[in-house]
Design a protein around this motif. Structure first.
Motif, short mmCIF file in Angstrom:
data_model
loop_
_atom_site.label_atom_id
_atom_site.label_comp_id
_atom_site.label_asym_id
_atom_site.label_seq_id
_atom_site.Cartn_x
_atom_site.Cartn_y
_atom_site.Cartn_z
N GLN A 186 4.40 2.47 -28.01
CA GLN A 186 4.18 1.44 -29.04
C GLN A 186 2.85 0.74 -28.84
N ALA A 187 2.49 0.46 -27.58
CA ALA A 187 1.21 -0.20 -27.31
C ALA A 187 0.05 0.66 -27.77
N LEU A 188 0.15 1.98 -27.58
CA LEU A 188 -0.90 2.88 -28.05
C LEU A 188 -1.00 2.87 -29.57
N VAL A 189 0.17 2.89 -30.24
CA VAL A 189 0.16 2.90 -31.71
C VAL A 189 -0.37 1.58 -32.25
N LEU A 190 0.15 0.47 -31.74
CA LEU A 190 -0.27 -0.85 -32.22
C LEU A 190 -1.72 -1.13 -31.88
N GLY A 191 -2.14 -0.73 -30.68
CA GLY A 191 -3.53 -0.92 -30.31
C GLY A 191 -4.45 -0.07 -31.17
N GLY A 192 -4.03 1.17 -31.48
CA GLY A 192 -4.84 2.01 -32.35
C GLY A 192 -4.96 1.44 -33.75
N VAL A 193 -3.87 0.88 -34.27
CA VAL A 193 -3.91 0.24 -35.60
C VAL A 193 -4.85 -0.96 -35.57
N ALA A 194 -4.78 -1.77 -34.50
CA ALA A 194 -5.63 -2.96 -34.41
C ALA A 194 -7.10 -2.59 -34.39
N VAL A 195 -7.46 -1.52 -33.68
CA VAL A 195 -8.87 -1.14 -33.56
C VAL A 195 -9.35 -0.37 -34.78
N HIS A 211 -10.00 -3.36 -37.34
CA HIS A 211 -11.37 -3.52 -36.83
C HIS A 211 -11.45 -4.54 -35.68
N ALA A 212 -10.41 -4.58 -34.87
CA ALA A 212 -10.47 -5.38 -33.66
C ALA A 212 -11.27 -4.63 -32.60
N PRO A 213 -11.89 -5.33 -31.65
CA PRO A 213 -12.61 -4.63 -30.58
C PRO A 213 -11.63 -3.93 -29.65
N PRO A 214 -12.06 -2.94 -28.89
CA PRO A 214 -11.18 -2.34 -27.88
C PRO A 214 -10.91 -3.33 -26.77
N PRO A 215 -9.91 -3.09 -25.93
CA PRO A 215 -9.58 -4.04 -24.86
C PRO A 215 -10.78 -4.32 -23.96
N ALA A 216 -11.04 -5.60 -23.73
CA ALA A 216 -12.16 -5.98 -22.87
C ALA A 216 -11.85 -5.73 -21.40
N HIS A 217 -10.58 -5.90 -21.01
CA HIS A 217 -10.18 -5.75 -19.61
C HIS A 217 -8.89 -4.93 -19.56
N PRO A 218 -8.99 -3.60 -19.60
CA PRO A 218 -7.80 -2.75 -19.67
C PRO A 218 -6.86 -2.91 -18.49
N VAL A 219 -7.38 -3.12 -17.29
CA VAL A 219 -6.51 -3.25 -16.12
C VAL A 219 -5.63 -4.48 -16.24
N LEU A 241 1.21 -5.97 -19.47
CA LEU A 241 2.20 -5.14 -20.16
C LEU A 241 3.33 -4.74 -19.21
N ALA A 242 2.98 -4.33 -18.00
CA ALA A 242 3.98 -3.92 -17.02
C ALA A 242 4.85 -5.10 -16.60
N LEU A 243 4.24 -6.26 -16.41
CA LEU A 243 5.01 -7.43 -16.00
C LEU A 243 5.96 -7.87 -17.11
N GLY A 244 5.49 -7.84 -18.35
CA GLY A 244 6.37 -8.19 -19.47
C GLY A 244 7.51 -7.21 -19.61
N CYS A 245 7.23 -5.93 -19.41
CA CYS A 245 8.29 -4.92 -19.46
C CYS A 245 9.33 -5.20 -18.39
N TRP A 266 -7.30 -8.52 -23.87
CA TRP A 266 -7.85 -7.71 -24.96
C TRP A 266 -9.18 -8.27 -25.46
N PHE A 267 -9.24 -9.59 -25.67
CA PHE A 267 -10.41 -10.19 -26.29
C PHE A 267 -11.37 -10.83 -25.30
N GLY A 268 -10.95 -11.00 -24.03
CA GLY A 268 -11.82 -11.63 -23.05
C GLY A 268 -12.07 -13.09 -23.33
#
Length: 294
Positions: free
Chosen positions: A139-148, A152-160, A166-170, A238-240
């Motif tokens: 879902q994160a890949l799909v939603l992130g792809g839609v956002a970018v 036209h959102a920027p790609p994640p500024a800090h992927p790590v 994401l892992a902690l929320g899961c 994502w946005f820094g």
């Protein structure tokens, strides 16, 4: 030389056998894989779980965020801002699916039968939780792809940092699902237990709109919710930028460097970790392998 050879030989397992700890880890991984594959097939074959557990955040993102493409929040594309928030909502829908699935398997005596086999209990739960994590990542890949690509959102500024949040929320919502499955009396009651949590996350955690736009009486309780903290961390990664006080008509949020981005996310990460620890402690006390009627 003979002494050296005999010393090396003596350190090998007798008869060249695999050490017990390695075999146990290999068996555990095998059992977990089997439980994961079984739960994965069940998830995609069940129309309700596929709709709520996967499609709902994606559809809501397309419906809610698309009209916001011409607006801004804190100097950012409002559609992209909301789209990243829906990654957090996907955690809540994963919670709904996991709670319902665990209660159903318990009431149908599946958990009881599995526990009576040689499959380790931890492998049973790990396989089920792994499906929730895999679906969330998809879902994160799909939603992130839609956002970018569309918003036209920027790609994640800090992927790590984004993956850590994401892992902690899961972990938080998987632990909450296991903890609340214990007092849930049956399969019919599972949606009634899960729905209030889902609605609270949808409308009180800043997914659709900034928390600062909520009525003043609701802002302080909303900031204690685990999803609000996780969503804030996801947006920061994502946005820094530092989120929490943004408004629809407010000034643009300043950009942060790497160090200050992690510092801005630290309080949210610590709060989410505290929620995860509390949920895991509650799981140890309340989780049941057998139906409550037993």
């Amino acid at each position: 030389m003979r002494h050296s050879t005999s010393h090396l030989t003596s350190r090998r397992p007798a008869g060249g056998r695999t050490p017990l700890s390695v075999r146990a880890a290999r068996d555990w991984a095998w059992y977990t894989r089997g439980q994961f594959l079984l739960s994965w097939r069940v998830f995609w074959r069940n129309r309700r779980s596929m709709t709520i557990g996967f499609a709902l955040p994606v559809v809501l993102d397309l419906v809610v965020a698309a009209p916001l493409r011409g607006r801004e929040i804190g100097g950012l594309n409002a559609a992209g801002y909301t789209g990243v928030g829906f990654v957090g909502l996907a955690m809540a829908t994963s919670f709904v699916h996991l709670l319902t699935a665990v209660v159903a398997r318990r009431e149908e005596l599946i958990l009881k039968r599995l526990r009576g086999t040689q499959v380790p209990p931890s492998a049973i739960l790990a396989g089920q939780l792994g499906v929730g994590a895999a679906v969330l990542m998809l879902q994160a890949l799909v939603l992130g792809g839609v956002a970018v690509l569309w918003f036209h959102a920027p790609p994640p500024a800090h992927p790590v940092l984004f993956l850590l949040a994401l892992a902690l929320g899961c972990l938080v919502f998987c632990a909450l699902a296991l903890a609340l499955s214990g007092p849930t009396p049956g399969t019919e009651a599972a949606p009634m237990v899960a729905l209030p949590v889902l609605l609270l996350c949808m409308f009180g955690a800043g997914v659709f709109t900034p928390v600062s736009s909520l009525p003043a009486l609701l802002r302080a309780p909303a900031r204690v919710l685990p999803l609000e903290q996780v969503v804030r961390c996801l947006r920061t990664a994502w946005f820094g930028r530092s989120f929490g006080g943004e408004t629809w008509n407010g000034a643009p949020l300043p950009r942060l460097d790497l160090l200050h981005t992690w510092a801005a996310a630290a309080p949210g990460l610590l709060t989410a970790a505290a929620w995860a620890a509390a949920a895991l402690m509650l799981t140890r006390r309340s989780f049941r392998w057998e139906p409550r009627r037993a």
